[in-house]
Design a protein around this motif. Structure first.
Motif, mmCIF file in Angstrom:
data_model
loop_
_atom_site.group_PDB
_atom_site.id
_atom_site.type_symbol
_atom_site.label_atom_id
_atom_site.label_comp_id
_atom_site.label_asym_id
_atom_site.label_seq_id
_atom_site.Cartn_x
_atom_site.Cartn_y
_atom_site.Cartn_z
ATOM 1 N N VAL A 161 0.839 -1.195 0.000
ATOM 2 C CA VAL A 161 0.000 0.000 0.000
ATOM 3 C C VAL A 161 0.874 1.246 0.000
ATOM 4 N N ALA A 162 1.944 1.227 0.771
ATOM 5 C CA ALA A 162 2.856 2.369 0.808
ATOM 6 C C ALA A 162 3.491 2.604 -0.557
ATOM 7 N N VAL A 163 3.879 1.540 -1.225
ATOM 8 C CA VAL A 163 4.447 1.657 -2.577
ATOM 9 C C VAL A 163 3.427 2.291 -3.520
ATOM 10 N N LEU A 164 2.183 1.869 -3.445
ATOM 11 C CA LEU A 164 1.145 2.428 -4.312
ATOM 12 C C LEU A 164 0.977 3.921 -4.082
ATOM 13 N N LEU A 165 0.888 4.350 -2.832
ATOM 14 C CA LEU A 165 0.690 5.763 -2.526
ATOM 15 C C LEU A 165 1.875 6.601 -3.000
ATOM 16 N N ARG A 166 3.073 6.108 -2.788
ATOM 17 C CA ARG A 166 4.261 6.848 -3.235
ATOM 18 C C ARG A 166 4.341 6.888 -4.756
ATOM 19 N N THR A 167 3.857 5.855 -5.416
ATOM 20 C CA THR A 167 3.860 5.846 -6.878
ATOM 21 C C THR A 167 2.880 6.868 -7.429
ATOM 22 N N ILE A 168 1.714 7.002 -6.820
ATOM 23 C CA ILE A 168 0.749 8.016 -7.246
ATOM 24 C C ILE A 168 1.375 9.402 -7.152
ATOM 25 N N ALA A 169 2.204 9.606 -6.129
ATOM 26 C CA ALA A 169 2.844 10.911 -5.928
ATOM 27 C C ALA A 169 3.921 11.197 -6.950
ATOM 28 N N ALA A 170 4.331 10.178 -7.719
ATOM 29 C CA ALA A 170 5.439 10.366 -8.672
ATOM 30 C C ALA A 170 5.071 9.850 -10.060
#
Length: 342
Positions: free
Chosen positions: A213-222
């Motif tokens: 989930v953390a990877v997904l959120l950080r990916t949305i930010a980039a």
């Protein structure tokens, strides 16, 4: 009741053509952008598949993508990922259907996505170009045209947290997510057998579910990518993103942005009333990421109008990247483990 991260994202497209449409013979040598008409007005849009493809392609290099398998040919050609959500984050989050000679296995998406439609009506511009490089003297240039537009595209998002890292096998699905062989391999790798929402399946260890989930959120930010980057490169990260942990996964924030006399307005009263109306189902803070400069000075006006919600920790307003990074860190460090419960 299960918790979903539910809300919306807005992309600020400046003179871009991020998602092309399908040209027709009567259009000639023109590449159109996707658009639809309603109420006699034209609204450019980006498909859910386009946004999900950008997101998938933006995953960090540390995330090995699920291998794509191709078989058959011509009209019977098929392509699908390996269908191993226990091994690959993208198979877990985005779902798949893998039809092989040994059987068919499938997984519904954990991340639901709406179509990204322009908030205000906008008519795409047609850009004219020529190809005359290296042509012989006297030859006519080759003509080509394409469309682009400037618009704010908004789309709804919903992440089913209880299903991240849970792979349904029996009881509530048409097809099992994993083959019998894959089940044994997943169990040996640390998965456990359990039942969620009346369906039996395999569950990844909690630290890995947090991490994904953390990877997904950080990916949305980039996020980056989309069509026409050579001629229309631009920002594809959200200019505004709203996420709320909601029991049941309803989407109450559809109407917080709308055009007024040709300009997009953010309705703070609407957001406040929705937060109050759904307060019995919102589990904690509502997260609003808003890039400075997007919609002029409305960001600071919203902060002032919603100051009481901010001070009471019912609402956070900050840069989208800061909001998503802080939420990712909180999830990764176990501060929201209750959200993963069935």
């Amino acid at each position: 009741m299960s918790i979903y991260l539910t809300g919306k994202a807005v992309l600020d497209i400046q003179a871009g053509a991020p998602n092309n449409g399908r040209g027709t013979a009567d259009q000639g040598n023109v590449t159109p952008v996707k658009q639809h008409r309603t109420g006699g007005k034209t609204y450019p849009y980006g498909s859910a598949q386009w946004w999900r493809r950008m997101l998938r392609d933006s995953l960090p290099e540390t995330e090995t993508p699920s291998p794509v398998l191709v078989n058959g040919k011509d009209a019977k050609q098929q392509a699908y990922t390996s269908g191993r959500p226990d091994r690959y984050t993208d198979d877990d989050l985005f779902g798949y259907m893998a039809a092989t000679k040994t059987g068919t296995h499938m997984r519904d998406t954990v991340l639901s996505t709406g179509t990204f439609v322009s908030i205000a009506p906008e008519r795409p511009t047609r850009d004219f170009g020529t190809m005359n490089r290296g042509l012989p003297t006297g030859a006519n240039p080759i003509l080509h045209e394409h469309e682009f537009y400037t618009a704010a595209l908004q789309g709804d998002l919903r992440l089913d947290l209880a299903r991240v890292g849970f792979f349904e096998q029996d009881g509530g699905v048409r097809k099992a997510a994993l083959s019998d062989e894959a089940v044994q391999e997943a169990l040996q790798a640390g998965c456990t057998e359990t039942t969620r929402r009346g369906t039996s399946g395999l569950l990844l260890p909690l630290p890995e579910r947090r991490r994904r989930v953390a990877v997904l959120l950080r990916t949305i930010a980039a996020m980056h990518g989309g069509a026409s980057q050579a001629a229309h490169y631009g920002d594809r990260t959200p200019a505004l993103i709203l996420l709320a942990p909601i029991q049941g996964g309803n989407q109450p924030f559809t109407r917080i942005l709308a055009p007024v006399e040709g300009e997009i307005r953010f309705f703070t009263d609407t957001l406040r009333e929705e937060i109050d109306a759904w307060s019995d189902l919102i589990d904690g803070t509502v997260y609003l990421g808003w890039a400075p400069g997007f919609l002029g000075d409305q960001r600071e006006t919203a902060r002032a109008d919603l100051d009481d919600l901010i001070k009471s920790d019912r609402l956070v307003i900050d840069h989208p990247r800061v909001v998503l990074e802080n939420l990712a860190t909180a999830i990764e460090t176990g501060q929201h483990d209750a959200w993963y419960q069935d």
